[in-house]
Design a protein around this motif. Structure first.
Motif, PDB file in Angstrom:
ATOM      1  N   GLY A 135       9.782 -21.016 -11.220  1.00 48.75           N
ATOM      2  CA  GLY A 135       9.388 -20.767 -12.603  1.00 48.75           C
ATOM      3  C   GLY A 135       8.036 -20.102 -12.749  1.00 48.75           C
ATOM      4  O   GLY A 135       7.758 -19.480 -13.770  1.00 48.75           O
ATOM      5  N   GLY A 136       7.174 -20.239 -11.732  1.00 52.47           N
ATOM      6  CA  GLY A 136       5.837 -19.662 -11.821  1.00 52.47           C
ATOM      7  C   GLY A 136       5.694 -18.322 -11.136  1.00 52.47           C
ATOM      8  O   GLY A 136       4.564 -17.846 -10.936  1.00 52.47           O
ATOM      9  N   MET A 137       6.801 -17.682 -10.794  1.00 48.52           N
ATOM     10  CA  MET A 137       6.721 -16.426 -10.055  1.00 48.52           C
ATOM     11  C   MET A 137       6.059 -15.312 -10.848  1.00 48.52           C
ATOM     12  O   MET A 137       5.385 -14.446 -10.284  1.00 48.52           O
ATOM     13  CB  MET A 137       8.124 -15.995  -9.615  1.00 48.52           C
ATOM     14  N   GLY A 138       6.238 -15.313 -12.162  1.00 53.50           N
ATOM     15  CA  GLY A 138       5.684 -14.241 -12.982  1.00 53.50           C
ATOM     16  C   GLY A 138       4.178 -14.114 -12.832  1.00 53.50           C
ATOM     17  O   GLY A 138       3.645 -13.026 -12.572  1.00 53.50           O
ATOM     18  N   ARG A 139       3.467 -15.247 -12.988  1.00 56.70           N
ATOM     19  CA  ARG A 139       2.010 -15.193 -12.882  1.00 56.70           C
ATOM     20  C   ARG A 139       1.569 -14.897 -11.448  1.00 56.70           C
ATOM     21  O   ARG A 139       0.551 -14.224 -11.233  1.00 56.70           O
ATOM     22  CB  ARG A 139       1.380 -16.484 -13.407  1.00 56.70           C
TER      23      ARG A 139
END
Length: 398
Positions: free
Chosen positions: A227-231
């Motif tokens: 879920g935190g791949m974007g940042r």
């Protein structure tokens, strides 16, 4: 972006006299922001500064005198003790400051996120529709983790945003590192800015960590979950380093403390052996997952491990991180000063605070002049200039 560069653009008429409302628990951050704004505006040159349109532009303080008394039953109210008619108001709200307490039936009770949100609505109610515009700065989004529906569940974050913007007259929401920024779809006709403190994090690292090399041979960015791949993609792109990810295998047959328990973390990515690692996430809740990820990375022979998280909640206390630091699993933890930090946390050797008060001041100052904040929200050029000025990178050829 330097103040002098911003100053050249501040010839537009302010949206209205500036006012900052600090809800209980935000007083320290509000005072820092107020100091920056009063300093800048007292020295800023503007040829129209003395005209009627700039009335109230330069003042000794922009903090609005507001009180939140409580009755013996725990009920409360908000009272504004000055005029706010025609003001461009910015309300600072830390819904996760459990260090604020009040007395109820003779007992001292810590304020929950629900009660902080109630205070926010009280402040807006006390304004009574007299302000020209209202911007809510809520660094960590209230109910941000309850942003989507699984089976028969409440949609608390979307309901909160709609209540503020559709029914209470809030014009803009400013938040930092939202758990899922797509929740802004619930208020498509209102302003919603999701700010990433990437530049401030990297700047704090360059000031705090010795012998840090920003290149593919020495550094790697890791996401603790999918879920935190974007940042993390943004971090790895601007730093020009490799990216890795841990996949959480969960037990979906049971629920513990409101969530499916994690069975194991599986690593996906290039070789981390001998490299420094930056683990990036939006928040540290209990910290158990972060420590397990660090343990896995050490088993893969990673060198130093640094944690960058916008919000350090540490719901289960600090002992787990104390132990991880003593074992050499984690070298430094960076979190912002946008939410409450306990005195115990601030005293820890493994902790480093990232001050965002100046950045928030820039955003408020820019919005009050009704100017675009796009350049403030995209820090790629500032990160590049920072690394070049500190000698971490060679300047790119024009």
């Amino acid at each position: 972006m330097k103040f002098t560069e911003l100053d050249e653009n501040f010839q537009t008429i302010p949206n209205g006299p500036l006012g900052i409302i600090a809800l209980p628990g935000c007083e320290e951050l509000a005072k820092k922001i107020d100091w920056y704004l009063t300093t800048w505006r007292s020295t800023r040159h503007a040829e129209h500064k003395e005209t009627l349109h700039f009335r109230g532009y330069e003042r000794p303080s922009y903090l609005v005198d507001i009180r939140f008394p409580r009755f013996g039953t725990g009920e409360g109210k908000a009272t504004i003790r000055q005029t706010v008619r025609g003001y461009d108001l910015f309300i600072l709200c830390d819904c996760f400051n459990y260090g604020v307490t009040y007395e109820m039936y003779g007992m001292e009770v810590p304020m929950s996120p629900d009660e902080h949100f109630a205070n926010l609505k009280r402040a807006i109610s006390a304004i009574g529709g007299k302000a020209k515009s209202i911007t809510v700065i809520m660094p960590m989004l209230y109910e941000g983790r309850q942003h989507k529906r699984s089976s028969r569940e409440s949609l608390d974050c979307a309901n909160m945003l709609q209540e503020l913007c559709l029914y209470m007259g809030v014009d803009n929401i400013i938040t930092f590192d939202a758990h899922d920024p797509r929740v802004q779809n619930s208020i498509p006709l209102k302003g919603f800015e999701n700010v990433q403190p990437v530049y401030q994090m990297i700047k704090a690292m360059t000031r705090t960590i010795d012998n840090l090399h920003f290149d593919k041979d020495h550094l790697m960015v890791i996401s603790p979950d999918e879920g935190g791949m974007g940042r993390c993609i943004y971090y790895s792109t601007v730093l020009e380093v490799e990216l890795g990810m841990f996949y959480k295998r969960r037990d979906y047959t049971r629920i513990v403390n409101g969530r499916n328990p994690i069975i194991a973390h599986e690593f996906l990515g290039a070789n981390v052996e001998g490299k420094d690692v930056i683990i990036v996430d939006d928040m540290i809740s209990s910290g158990e997952s972060m420590i397990e990820v660090a343990t896995k990375l050490k088993a893969l022979k990673a060198n130093r491990i640094f944690v960058c998280s916008s919000f350090g909640l540490f719901c289960n206390g600090l002992e787990g991180f104390d132990e991880a630091y003593e074992k050499g699993l984690i070298d430094k933890v960076f979190t912002t000063n946008l939410i409450y930090r306990t005195p115990e946390l601030l005293s820890r050797e493994w902790y480093a605070e990232v001050d965002l008060s100046k950045y928030v001041s820039y955003i408020i100052d820019t919005l009050n002049h009704d100017l675009s904040v796009s350049s403030l929200l995209d820090p790629a050029d500032r990160i590049e200039n920072l690394l070049v000025s500190k000698g971490y990178k060679e300047p790119k050829e024009q």
